[in-house]
Design a protein around this motif. Structure first.
Motif, PDB file in Angstrom:
ATOM      1  N   ALA A 246       1.513  -0.987   2.870  1.00 48.62           N
ATOM      2  CA  ALA A 246       0.812  -0.937   4.152  1.00 48.62           C
ATOM      3  C   ALA A 246      -0.700  -1.038   3.963  1.00 48.62           C
ATOM      4  CB  ALA A 246       1.178   0.349   4.885  1.00 48.62           C
ATOM      5  N   GLU A 247      -1.242  -0.311   2.974  1.00 50.54           N
ATOM      6  CA  GLU A 247      -2.683  -0.320   2.729  1.00 50.54           C
ATOM      7  C   GLU A 247      -3.178  -1.707   2.318  1.00 50.54           C
ATOM      8  OE1 GLU A 247      -3.225   4.329   1.203  1.00 50.54           O
ATOM      9  OE2 GLU A 247      -3.168   2.676  -0.243  1.00 50.54           O
ATOM     10  N   ASN A 248      -2.432  -2.352   1.428  1.00 49.08           N
ATOM     11  CA  ASN A 248      -2.855  -3.658   0.936  1.00 49.08           C
ATOM     12  C   ASN A 248      -2.697  -4.755   1.979  1.00 49.08           C
ATOM     13  OD1 ASN A 248      -3.659  -3.716  -2.105  1.00 49.08           O
ATOM     14  ND2 ASN A 248      -1.952  -2.280  -2.021  1.00 49.08           N
ATOM     15  N   LEU A 249      -1.643  -4.696   2.760  1.00 52.29           N
ATOM     16  CA  LEU A 249      -1.475  -5.682   3.836  1.00 52.29           C
ATOM     17  C   LEU A 249      -2.620  -5.552   4.852  1.00 52.29           C
ATOM     18  CD1 LEU A 249       2.375  -5.572   4.531  1.00 52.29           C
ATOM     19  CD2 LEU A 249       1.090  -7.417   3.433  1.00 52.29           C
ATOM     20  N   GLU A 250      -2.986  -4.318   5.149  1.00 49.45           N
ATOM     21  CA  GLU A 250      -4.087  -4.111   6.092  1.00 49.45           C
ATOM     22  C   GLU A 250      -5.405  -4.601   5.508  1.00 49.45           C
ATOM     23  OE1 GLU A 250      -6.208  -0.561   8.730  1.00 49.45           O
ATOM     24  OE2 GLU A 250      -4.628  -0.059   7.299  1.00 49.45           O
ATOM     25  N   ARG A 251      -5.673  -4.264   4.241  1.00 51.26           N
ATOM     26  CA  ARG A 251      -6.937  -4.647   3.614  1.00 51.26           C
ATOM     27  C   ARG A 251      -7.104  -6.159   3.567  1.00 51.26           C
ATOM     28  NH1 ARG A 251     -10.651  -6.647   2.393  1.00 51.26           N
ATOM     29  NH2 ARG A 251     -12.320  -6.152   0.916  1.00 51.26           N
TER      30      ARG A 251
ATOM     31  N   GLY B  90      -5.686  -8.331   5.668  1.00 44.67           N
ATOM     32  CA  GLY B  90      -5.495  -8.943   6.978  1.00 44.67           C
ATOM     33  C   GLY B  90      -4.115  -9.493   7.244  1.00 44.67           C
TER      34      GLY B  90
ATOM     35  N   THR C 215      -1.210  -7.362   8.020  1.00 35.69           N
ATOM     36  CA  THR C 215      -0.302  -6.349   8.564  1.00 35.69           C
ATOM     37  C   THR C 215       0.679  -6.939   9.566  1.00 35.69           C
ATOM     38  OG1 THR C 215      -1.922  -4.593   8.250  1.00 35.69           O
ATOM     39  CG2 THR C 215      -0.174  -4.188   9.840  1.00 35.69           C
ATOM     40  N   LYS C 216       0.213  -7.751  10.490  1.00 42.37           N
ATOM     41  CA  LYS C 216       1.099  -8.258  11.541  1.00 42.37           C
ATOM     42  C   LYS C 216       2.050  -9.347  11.044  1.00 42.37           C
ATOM     43  CE  LYS C 216      -2.267 -11.563  13.471  1.00 42.37           C
ATOM     44  NZ  LYS C 216      -3.013 -11.936  14.702  1.00 42.37           N
TER      45      LYS C 216
END
Length: 246
Positions: free
Chosen positions: A116-121, A123, A125-126
């Motif tokens: 989750a952290e890496n997907l968010e960092r 861009g 996540t969606k």
């Protein structure tokens, strides 16, 4: 962090060595660039250091460990981001990262958090639940990177990490790699992007025909090459301008 002594590789049936006996030391926390034309021996050298190829001669240690005596422990402290996408195209990003994270020994709760952290960092996540074969090239590059760094390796091997990506993806990838390095990860990096290498690397070795022609900081290499204005001038001065089609 990496101590290489007279390491060489000659493939079975080949007339010449892909990597001639080569010695090199890479310090902890460096961003060390291996630059060279096609067929220079860069990928062969990295493949030996990653344990994917057996050397013909010589030896090396990473963080004081060798594959002969500490293979299991050594594989835990290295990360590899290959030039080709090391992803399963019919699985989602989250499924790919769960698989690769599990291989590195990350447990379920920690793994879920890191994904989750890496997907968010980066861009993404969606897009986490989307299949990889629906991704653009830049998105695949970012997932390819996450797969190699989730276990927070001490040493990260990068083979052309920004090849074929758009400017925005390249910027995000290079910013993230800089963050990883500042947290203490030693990076060994290959690329054909000379400007990127000049800005990113703390030290560089220019390799051709399996031999190190020169090494030093980007500014040292530029200053020591007559009429060189940048790293590309140094590269062409040392390796020549002839095409290297294979």
């Amino acid at each position: 962090m990496i101590d290489i002594h007279e390491l060489s590789k000659k493939y079975k049936g080949a007339e010449n060595y892909s990597v001639k006996p080569l010695s090199l030391q890479i310090a902890k926390g460096e961003v060390f660039g291996l630059l060279g034309p096609n067929g220079a021996g860069k990928t062969t050298l990295i493949s030996m250091l990653c344990g994917l190829l057996e050397p013909t001669s010589g030896a090396f240690a990473i963080d004081g460990k060798t594959y002969e005596s500490d293979e299991k422990e050594l594989k835990k402290i290295i990360g590899v981001v290959p030039q080709e996408y090391a992803l399963y195209p019919t699985l989602s990003a989250e499924e790919n990262l769960t698989y690769f994270g599990s291989m590195y020994g990350l447990k379920r709760k920690e793994l879920k958090t890191k994904i989750a952290e890496n997907l968010e960092r980066l861009g993404l996540t969606k897009f986490g639940s989307k299949r990889i074969d629906t991704y653009s090239g830049g998105m695949k590059r970012r997932i390819n990177l996450i797969a190699g760094i989730m276990h927070e390796p001490k040493v990260l091997f990068l083979d052309e990490p920004t090849v074929g990506v758009d400017v925005h993806s390249k910027n995000v990838i290079m910013e993230y790699l800089t963050e990883i390095n500042k947290r203490g990860t030693t990076i060994i990096y290959t690329s054909h992007h000379m400007t990127e290498a000049q800005d990113f690397c703390t030290r560089i070795a220019i390799v051709d025909r399996g031999v190190i022609y020169a090494q030093g900081t980007p500014s040292e290499l530029i200053a020591s090459t007559p009429d060189a204005r940048n790293l590309e001038d140094v590269f062409l001065s040392l390796t020549g301008k002839a095409l290297r089609d294979a």
